[in-house]
Design a protein around this motif. Structure first.
Motif, PDB file in Angstrom:
ATOM      1  N   HIS A  62      -4.146  -2.205  -3.807  1.00 38.19           N
ATOM      2  CA  HIS A  62      -4.892  -1.191  -4.425  1.00 38.19           C
ATOM      3  C   HIS A  62      -6.216  -0.714  -3.727  1.00 38.19           C
ATOM      4  N   LEU A  86       0.817   6.544  -7.172  1.00 34.83           N
ATOM      5  CA  LEU A  86      -0.202   7.077  -7.531  1.00 34.83           C
ATOM      6  C   LEU A  86       0.127   8.535  -7.608  1.00 34.83           C
ATOM      7  N   TYR A 115       2.360   1.733  -3.441  1.00 37.81           N
ATOM      8  CA  TYR A 115       1.531   2.027  -4.556  1.00 37.81           C
ATOM      9  C   TYR A 115       1.020   3.546  -4.247  1.00 37.81           C
ATOM     10  N   LEU A 116       1.160   3.928  -3.055  1.00 38.73           N
ATOM     11  CA  LEU A 116       0.676   5.441  -2.880  1.00 38.73           C
ATOM     12  C   LEU A 116       1.746   6.536  -3.492  1.00 38.73           C
ATOM     13  N   LYS A 163      -5.564   3.329   3.118  1.00 39.22           N
ATOM     14  CA  LYS A 163      -4.745   4.344   2.927  1.00 39.22           C
ATOM     15  C   LYS A 163      -4.889   4.773   1.467  1.00 39.22           C
ATOM     16  N   ILE A 164      -4.958   4.000   0.460  1.00 39.99           N
ATOM     17  CA  ILE A 164      -5.310   4.170  -0.889  1.00 39.99           C
ATOM     18  C   ILE A 164      -6.734   4.974  -1.160  1.00 39.99           C
ATOM     19  N   SER A 165      -7.727   4.116  -0.500  1.00 35.90           N
ATOM     20  CA  SER A 165      -8.921   4.757  -0.731  1.00 35.90           C
ATOM     21  C   SER A 165      -8.997   6.085  -0.045  1.00 35.90           C
ATOM     22  N   ALA A 199       0.894  -1.283   0.079  1.00 37.59           N
ATOM     23  CA  ALA A 199      -0.074   0.046  -0.007  1.00 37.59           C
ATOM     24  C   ALA A 199       0.838   1.376   0.077  1.00 37.59           C
TER      25      ALA A 199
END
Length: 397
Positions: A236, A206, A202-203, A240-242, A199
């Motif tokens: 994904h 983004l 991936y953050l 924390k991504i949401s 996560a």
């Protein structure tokens, strides 16, 4: 044939051997006797305690049954059996297609609902797909062997077949993360060989994607109308991504779990990219990265545009197969469209005033209620507005 199976059972109960049973059946039935192999199969079943003499195995239900076995069971010739199965019954023997998972009813229902939602939304707003930016990760190997089909060669009639040795993929590999839209590649980057997608990592991806959109797609950045599409990998869908996507008002295009045949990266980009690299040996990660970039640049813009058109057709196939995997199935799309419920795939006709509302770029009023999709991976409700392309996630109480 059941009378012969009754005789086999009787002989087994009386302690006769398999060879003796077959000799007695030959004497009694002559040319109509079942094959020696079938006699011994039933001998073994009755020996193991089977009581029922009826044959419950339908031709075709057993994965190893052949036309010759069906002919022996039915007592007709091989040619007649073949003609009946192929010409009259329309039966054909097909190789099994490997799928990621055996889907349950609920797991099939999620792709069907999502495909219906996406199809209706993009039919209402045809330009929506031009605002979608989709992405995923994949491994690129230093050496990945070609498939037998890719290694095929032209040969004259008397020449031997080409031979190909079995080789495992190279241990030298790098993970590629790539995002693209209707116009082409928006952002790509490579991860270190021993790293994994979390996560946190991936953050960071983004954040760099947003900067790439600002530079390469300024019109989407200014209007804040771009829509992110990615799969349901744990990294994904992390909390924390949401939260990051909500804080930046980033809409997310729905993607059902266990559905690689509905992910553009899987059915288009990765296949085209790896096809150009298969069969070639790269000595270092740097060389893999350089050649991967060249392969991505060689993919024409028309392929990306065709990809989004194919995406809509795949939603139709998903609906027609009730959410099951459809890769490799020969489906007639024209017939599918006519057979599907018209209200499910076509929007209602809009008044002129409503059409005028949709011409504004962003923050249009909702002319009809937004569609809601229940997530199967978390207890959150995602409300997706097909008019604006924005979504909102709320906790379910």
């Amino acid at each position: 044939m059941e009378d012969q199976r009754i005789c086999i059972k009787f002989c087994v109960k009386n302690g006769f051997k398999g060879a003796e049973i077959f000799w007695m059946l030959q004497t009694a039935y002559g040319d109509a006797v079942m094959s020696r192999r079938r006699v011994f199969e039933w001998y073994k079943r009755f020996k193991e305690g089977r009581e029922e003499t009826a044959n419950n195995e339908r031709p075709g239900s057993h994965r190893g049954i052949t036309i010759r076995e069906v002919a022996e069971e039915a007592g007709i010739s091989f040619g007649s059996t073949q003609s009946i199965m192929k010409d009259i019954l329309g039966v054909r023997r097909l190789n099994a297609v490997l799928v990621p998972k055996d889907l349950t009813f609920d797991q099939k229902n999620a792709p069907k609902e999502t495909a219906s939602l996406n199809l209706e939304a993009t039919t209402d707003v045809p330009e929506m797909l031009k605002r979608v930016i989709t992405g995923d990760e994949t491994w690129i190997y230093g050496f990945d062997s070609e498939t037998t089909q890719e290694a095929s060669k032209w040969r004259f009639k008397n020449e031997p077949r080409p031979k190909k040795a079995r080789k495992a993929p190279s241990k030298v590999k790098v993970m590629l993360t790539v995002f693209f839209d209707y116009q082409g590649i928006v952002h790509h980057e490579f991860q270190q060989q021993d790293s994994t997608i979390t996560a946190d990592s991936y953050l960071g991806v983004l954040r760099r994607l947003r900067e790439a959109i600002r530079q390469k797609r300024p019109e989407l950045w200014r209007s804040k109308s771009w829509i992110l599409h990615h799969d349901n990998a744990p990294a994904h869908t992390a909390l924390k991504i949401s939260k990051f996507l909500q804080d930046h008002s980033t809409s997310v295009f729905p993607q059902p779990p266990y559905s690689p045949d509905l992910a553009p990266c899987d059915f288009l980009l990765f296949g085209k990219l790896k096809k150009k690299l298969k069969g070639r040996k790269f000595q270092s990660i740097e060389e893999i990265e350089v050649e991967s970039k060249k392969a991505m640049k060689a993919i024409p813009k028309t392929d990306y545009q065709r990809c989004f058109a194919v995406w809509k057709k795949r939603w139709l196939k998903c609906i027609a197969t009730n959410g099951d995997y459809f890769e490799g199935e020969n489906l007639n799309l024209e017939r599918l469209v006519s057979d599907l419920d018209e209200e499910m795939i076509r929007p209602p006709r809009l008044s002129s005033s409503t059409r005028d509302l949709r011409q504004s770029p962003v923050h249009r009023p909702d002319p009809y209620p937004a569609k809601t999709l229940q997530s199967t991976r978390s207890k959150r409700r995602v409300t997706f507005d097909p008019t604006t392309g924005h979504s909102k996630s709320t906790d379910i109480t």
